[in-house]
Write an enzyme that holds these catalytic residues in place. Structure first.
Site, PDB file in Angstrom:
ATOM      1  N   ARG A  15      19.930 -30.177  11.509  1.00 56.74           N
ATOM      2  CA  ARG A  15      20.350 -31.529  11.172  1.00 56.74           C
ATOM      3  C   ARG A  15      20.009 -32.525  12.254  1.00 56.74           C
ATOM      4  O   ARG A  15      20.219 -33.710  12.073  1.00 56.74           O
ATOM      5  CB  ARG A  15      21.869 -31.509  11.034  1.00 56.74           C
ATOM      6  N   ARG A  41      33.952 -35.794  -6.617  1.00 51.94           N
ATOM      7  CA  ARG A  41      34.465 -34.545  -6.056  1.00 51.94           C
ATOM      8  C   ARG A  41      35.806 -34.773  -5.371  1.00 51.94           C
ATOM      9  O   ARG A  41      36.711 -33.942  -5.458  1.00 51.94           O
ATOM     10  CB  ARG A  41      33.456 -33.958  -5.057  1.00 51.94           C
ATOM     11  N   ARG A  81      38.230 -32.264  -0.052  1.00 54.96           N
ATOM     12  CA  ARG A  81      37.504 -32.086   1.205  1.00 54.96           C
ATOM     13  C   ARG A  81      37.871 -33.256   2.091  1.00 54.96           C
ATOM     14  O   ARG A  81      37.760 -34.406   1.675  1.00 54.96           O
ATOM     15  CB  ARG A  81      35.997 -32.019   0.943  1.00 54.96           C
ATOM     16  N   LYS A  90      22.645 -29.850  -2.021  1.00 53.78           N
ATOM     17  CA  LYS A  90      22.182 -28.748  -1.168  1.00 53.78           C
ATOM     18  C   LYS A  90      22.932 -27.451  -1.487  1.00 53.78           C
ATOM     19  O   LYS A  90      22.324 -26.405  -1.641  1.00 53.78           O
ATOM     20  CB  LYS A  90      22.381 -29.088   0.314  1.00 53.78           C
ATOM     21  N   ARG A 148      28.944 -40.430   6.881  1.00 55.65           N
ATOM     22  CA  ARG A 148      28.027 -39.289   6.648  1.00 55.65           C
ATOM     23  C   ARG A 148      26.660 -39.787   6.177  1.00 55.65           C
ATOM     24  O   ARG A 148      25.628 -39.263   6.590  1.00 55.65           O
ATOM     25  CB  ARG A 148      28.640 -38.336   5.614  1.00 55.65           C
TER      26      ARG A 148
HETATM   27  P1  AP5 Z   1      26.784 -30.366  -3.439  1.00 55.72           P
HETATM   28  O1  AP5 Z   1      25.919 -29.297  -3.989  1.00 55.72           O
HETATM   29  O2  AP5 Z   1      28.062 -29.989  -2.829  1.00 55.72           O
HETATM   30  O3  AP5 Z   1      25.912 -31.273  -2.429  1.00 55.72           O
HETATM   31  P2  AP5 Z   1      25.709 -31.119  -0.870  1.00 55.72           P
HETATM   32  O4  AP5 Z   1      24.393 -31.737  -0.568  1.00 55.72           O
HETATM   33  O5  AP5 Z   1      25.922 -29.703  -0.474  1.00 55.72           O
HETATM   34  O6  AP5 Z   1      26.875 -32.066  -0.362  1.00 55.72           O
HETATM   35  P3  AP5 Z   1      27.876 -31.907   0.844  1.00 55.72           P
HETATM   36  O7  AP5 Z   1      28.972 -32.861   0.629  1.00 55.72           O
HETATM   37  O8  AP5 Z   1      28.221 -30.474   1.083  1.00 55.72           O
HETATM   38  O9  AP5 Z   1      26.928 -32.409   2.016  1.00 55.72           O
HETATM   39  P4  AP5 Z   1      27.215 -32.687   3.495  1.00 55.72           P
HETATM   40  O10 AP5 Z   1      25.869 -32.627   4.116  1.00 55.72           O
HETATM   41  O11 AP5 Z   1      28.004 -33.917   3.709  1.00 55.72           O
HETATM   42  O12 AP5 Z   1      28.201 -31.506   3.917  1.00 55.72           O
HETATM   43  P5  AP5 Z   1      28.108 -30.239   4.894  1.00 55.72           P
HETATM   44  O13 AP5 Z   1      29.076 -29.270   4.423  1.00 55.72           O
HETATM   45  O14 AP5 Z   1      26.711 -29.821   5.088  1.00 55.72           O
HETATM   46  O15 AP5 Z   1      27.029 -31.444  -4.589  1.00 55.72           O
HETATM   47  C1  AP5 Z   1      27.894 -32.549  -4.361  1.00 55.72           C
HETATM   48  C2  AP5 Z   1      28.701 -32.867  -5.639  1.00 55.72           C
HETATM   49  O16 AP5 Z   1      27.788 -33.266  -6.664  1.00 55.72           O
HETATM   50  C3  AP5 Z   1      29.449 -31.653  -6.192  1.00 55.72           C
HETATM   51  O17 AP5 Z   1      30.645 -32.088  -6.762  1.00 55.72           O
HETATM   52  C4  AP5 Z   1      28.501 -31.088  -7.255  1.00 55.72           C
HETATM   53  O18 AP5 Z   1      29.167 -30.402  -8.273  1.00 55.72           O
HETATM   54  C5  AP5 Z   1      27.828 -32.366  -7.765  1.00 55.72           C
HETATM   55  N1  AP5 Z   1      26.443 -32.152  -8.206  1.00 55.72           N
HETATM   56  C6  AP5 Z   1      25.514 -31.305  -7.660  1.00 55.72           C
HETATM   57  N2  AP5 Z   1      24.346 -31.383  -8.336  1.00 55.72           N
HETATM   58  C7  AP5 Z   1      24.526 -32.320  -9.319  1.00 55.72           C
HETATM   59  C8  AP5 Z   1      23.676 -32.840 -10.342  1.00 55.72           C
HETATM   60  N3  AP5 Z   1      22.412 -32.434 -10.481  1.00 55.72           N
HETATM   61  N4  AP5 Z   1      24.189 -33.771 -11.165  1.00 55.72           N
HETATM   62  C9  AP5 Z   1      25.478 -34.213 -11.021  1.00 55.72           C
HETATM   63  N5  AP5 Z   1      26.347 -33.738 -10.093  1.00 55.72           N
HETATM   64  C10 AP5 Z   1      25.867 -32.799  -9.230  1.00 55.72           C
HETATM   65  O19 AP5 Z   1      28.612 -30.867   6.269  1.00 55.72           O
HETATM   66  C11 AP5 Z   1      29.919 -31.350   6.389  1.00 55.72           C
HETATM   67  C12 AP5 Z   1      30.215 -31.715   7.832  1.00 55.72           C
HETATM   68  O20 AP5 Z   1      30.166 -30.536   8.634  1.00 55.72           O
HETATM   69  C13 AP5 Z   1      29.242 -32.683   8.493  1.00 55.72           C
HETATM   70  O21 AP5 Z   1      29.567 -34.028   8.252  1.00 55.72           O
HETATM   71  C14 AP5 Z   1      29.421 -32.312   9.965  1.00 55.72           C
HETATM   72  O22 AP5 Z   1      30.590 -32.852  10.478  1.00 55.72           O
HETATM   73  C15 AP5 Z   1      29.586 -30.806   9.894  1.00 55.72           C
HETATM   74  N6  AP5 Z   1      28.314 -30.086   9.975  1.00 55.72           N
HETATM   75  C16 AP5 Z   1      27.786 -29.248   9.032  1.00 55.72           C
HETATM   76  N7  AP5 Z   1      26.625 -28.744   9.452  1.00 55.72           N
HETATM   77  C17 AP5 Z   1      26.399 -29.278  10.689  1.00 55.72           C
HETATM   78  C18 AP5 Z   1      25.345 -29.135  11.621  1.00 55.72           C
HETATM   79  N8  AP5 Z   1      24.290 -28.348  11.371  1.00 55.72           N
HETATM   80  N9  AP5 Z   1      25.427 -29.834  12.774  1.00 55.72           N
HETATM   81  C19 AP5 Z   1      26.487 -30.632  13.048  1.00 55.72           C
HETATM   82  N10 AP5 Z   1      27.520 -30.796  12.200  1.00 55.72           N
HETATM   83  C20 AP5 Z   1      27.471 -30.123  11.031  1.00 55.72           C
HETATM   84 MG    MG Z   2      27.250 -28.740   0.828  1.00 55.67          MG
END
Ligand code: AP5
Ligand code: MG
Length: 187
Positions: free
Chosen positions: A88, A127, A133, A13, A144
């Site tokens: 979400r 990662r 993280r 994402k 998650r």
């Molecule tokens: P990346 O692009 O970082 O993927 P991502 O989908 O953004 O993964 P996240 O870990 O950020 O998702 P998440 O939903 O757990 O975290 P969020 O911050 O939203 O890619 C991941 C890895 O893969 C990287 O190393 C990248 O380089 C690699 N990669 C990317 N594309 C690739 C490819 N094509 N091939 C190979 N490798 C690749 O949420 C975190 C926490 O915050 C949640 O658990 C919750 O506690 C809280 N939170 C956030 N938003 C909310 C909300 N709206 N409501 C409630 N709680 C929330």
């Molecule tokens: Mg992310």
């Protein structure tokens, strides 16, 4: 244009959202980044959110809804934005739909990044080895993934009724996936 990037943890994402937002010239709004900043700077929001984030659980809607409303009200998001990591939950989706509608706006596209669980775990563990993280521990990763299936995946059906969901194969090079997204939204 308002585009929601939906997908499990590690589905890309953030990676694809940045490329897309830069290309369209609109802001990318990432609730995860906003919450991590709040934790880092030790604000009241951050103190509330940290325990949930570290455990891999969602921060409660009672905390997040106000944040989402504020972000969508910002002048730079008036014409469009890439939404990364929200809505979400059903409650968040309802708020986003209503807030956009009040300004005569709506979600135009939902991009669902489809990646196998095996690959998600491989990426997040990878990662964890280079960044630190606090939710990339094996236990939090597992939580998650479960929380995504339980609370967020049902939003696909909610939006599919409107015919705006596009499933994007999320495995392959970052460039290939970005090209596919460009093809889907037509710009
Ligand atoms: P990346 O692009 O970082 O993927 P991502 O989908 O953004 O993964 P996240 O870990 O950020 O998702 P998440 O939903 O757990 O975290 P969020 O911050 O939203 O890619 C991941 C890895 O893969 C990287 O190393 C990248 O380089 C690699 N990669 C990317 N594309 C690739 C490819 N094509 N091939 C190979 N490798 C690749 O949420 C975190 C926490 O915050 C949640 O658990 C919750 O506690 C809280 N939170 C956030 N938003 C909310 C909300 N709206 N409501 C409630 N709680 C929330
Ligand atoms: Mg992310």
């Amino acid at each position: 244009m308002f585009i929601l990037i939906l997908g499990a943890p590690g589905s890309g994402k953030g990676t694809q959202g940045k490329i897309l937002a830069d290309r369209l010239g609109v802001p990318k709004i990432t609730t995860g980044d906003i919450l991590r900043d709040a934790v880092r700077t030790g604000t009241a929001l951050g103190k509330e959110a940290k325990q949930y984030m570290d455990a891999g659980k969602l921060v409660p809607d009672s905390v997040v809804l106000g944040l989402i409303k504020d972000e969508l009200a910002k002048p730079e998001a008036k014409e469009g934005a890439v939404l990364d990591g929200f809505p979400r939950t059903a409650g968040q989706a309802e708020l986003v739909d209503r807030t956009l509608a009040e300004g005569g706006r709506r979600l135009n596209h939902i991009l669902l990044l489809d990646v196998t669980e095996e690959e998600l775990i491989r990426r997040l563990r990878g990662r964890a080895a280079v960044e630190s993280r606090s939710d990339d521990t094996p236990e939090a990763i597992q939580t998650r993934l479960q929380v995504y299936q339980r609370d967020t995946a049902p939003l696909v059906a909610h939006y599919a009724q409107r015919g705006i969901v596009h499933r994007v194969p999320g495995t392959g090079t970052v460039e290939d996936i970005a090209t596919e997204i460009k093809r889907i939204i037509g710009r």
